[in-house]
Design an enzyme around this catalytic site. Structure first.
Site, PDB file in Angstrom:
ATOM      1  N   PRO A   2       0.833  -1.358  -0.042  1.00 41.73           N
ATOM      2  CA  PRO A   2       0.173   0.141  -0.017  1.00 41.73           C
ATOM      3  C   PRO A   2       0.760   1.303   0.103  1.00 41.73           C
ATOM      4  O   PRO A   2       1.821   1.391   0.761  1.00 41.73           O
ATOM      5  CB  PRO A   2      -0.795  -0.090   1.235  1.00 41.73           C
ATOM      6  N   GLU A   3       0.771   2.113  -0.935  1.00 39.72           N
ATOM      7  CA  GLU A   3       1.437   3.203  -0.958  1.00 39.72           C
ATOM      8  C   GLU A   3       0.355   4.607  -0.581  1.00 39.72           C
ATOM      9  O   GLU A   3      -0.705   4.325  -0.168  1.00 39.72           O
ATOM     10  CB  GLU A   3       2.022   3.614  -2.475  1.00 39.72           C
TER      11      GLU A   3
END
Ligand code: ZN
Length: 270
Positions: A2-3
């Site tokens: 997850p960015e």
């Protein structure tokens, strides 16, 4: 992984279920996350009411009148909402059971994420030395230019350094450097102010596009409402080694910089 866009998408997904709700009970099934979950999370936040849900870098902040829960999604974490009493699977490590009958649930197969309680997130040791938010007012080309003077590190690692600016992950760094026409090997201290102004603009643009699209799902991300987000189709260089450059048609190159795969066009990026 997850960015920033996925974390922001998660924040937006869970926010409507949390704001104004009392945290009725916190159930910790697995304390062994990246850092052990301490007892103060349960002690300080039980019976508190959520005032806001915010984000700093890749930390989700569930804010109450008695401090905040700081959640990091690590490599494989996600948060989502279930009805109270929904059986939890082996990778679902904690729940915030809400007055509404809904539950905020955290899933993280690789357990690189974390949960902390803090009175003031801005002063927490994991947050206080971070650089500005790329979508915030204190991030600009001038800021990058000032910070980069005399730096010999390559521009890609420079913009991926969270002490310089947060949230520019590997995909977004490759994409932004392509859009700015900057070769990822170039020393950060040897990029002009004018080029930094363009770079700051395109960093904001690629992150905003990803947020608008609901985040990437290169791994197993689901939004807070269970909707998967897609962004891969809009990528110009990332993951496109040997495919034709969208500008000049020559093949995209891949190299490893700072142990991360880096995609760029040798012709268009100088
Ligand atoms: Zn090209």
């Amino acid at each position: 992984m997850p960015e920033l866009p996925e974390v922001e998408t998660s924040r937006r997904g869970i926010e409507p279920y949390l704001v104004g709700e009392r945290i009725r009970k916190i159930i910790i099934r697995e304390k062994r996350l990246r850092w052990p979950v301490r007892a103060d999370v349960v002690k300080q936040l039980t019976d508190q009411t959520v005032t806001t849900v915010s984000r700093r870098a890749k930390y989700l902040l569930i804010n109450t009148g008695n401090g905040s829960a700081m959640i990091h999604l690590g490599m494989s974490g996600s948060v989502f909402i279930v009805d109270r009493g929904t059986p939890a699977s082996v990778h679902e490590h904690f729940d915030f059971d809400l007055g509404s009958g809904k539950t905020l649930r955290y899933r993280d197969p690789r357990r690189f994420g974390s949960l902390h309680w803090t009175r003031d997130p801005a002063k927490h040791k994991l947050i206080r030395s971070l650089g500005p938010e790329p979508l915030g007012d204190s991030f600009s080309g001038d800021y990058l230019w000032q910070r980069s003077r005399g730096r010999r590190v390559n521009i890609k690692q420079f913009i991926m350094n969270a002490n310089i600016v947060v949230g520019v992950g590997n995909i977004y760094a490759s994409e932004a450097l392509f859009l700015a026409g900057i070769n990822p090997h170039r020393a950060a201290g040897r990029v002009s102010l004018q080029r930094y102004e363009l770079l700051a603009d395109v960093i904001r643009q690629v992150l905003q596009q990803a947020i608008d699209a609901g985040g990437t799902t290169l791994r197993d991300f689901y939004g807070g409402d269970g909707e998967a987000g897609y962004f891969q189709q809009a990528l110009s260089v990332y993951g496109r080694d040997d495919e034709p450059c969208k500008q000049c048609k020559r093949p995209i190159s891949v190299v490893v910089l700072g142990q991360r795969s880096t995609f760029y066009c040798k012709n268009c990026q100088r």
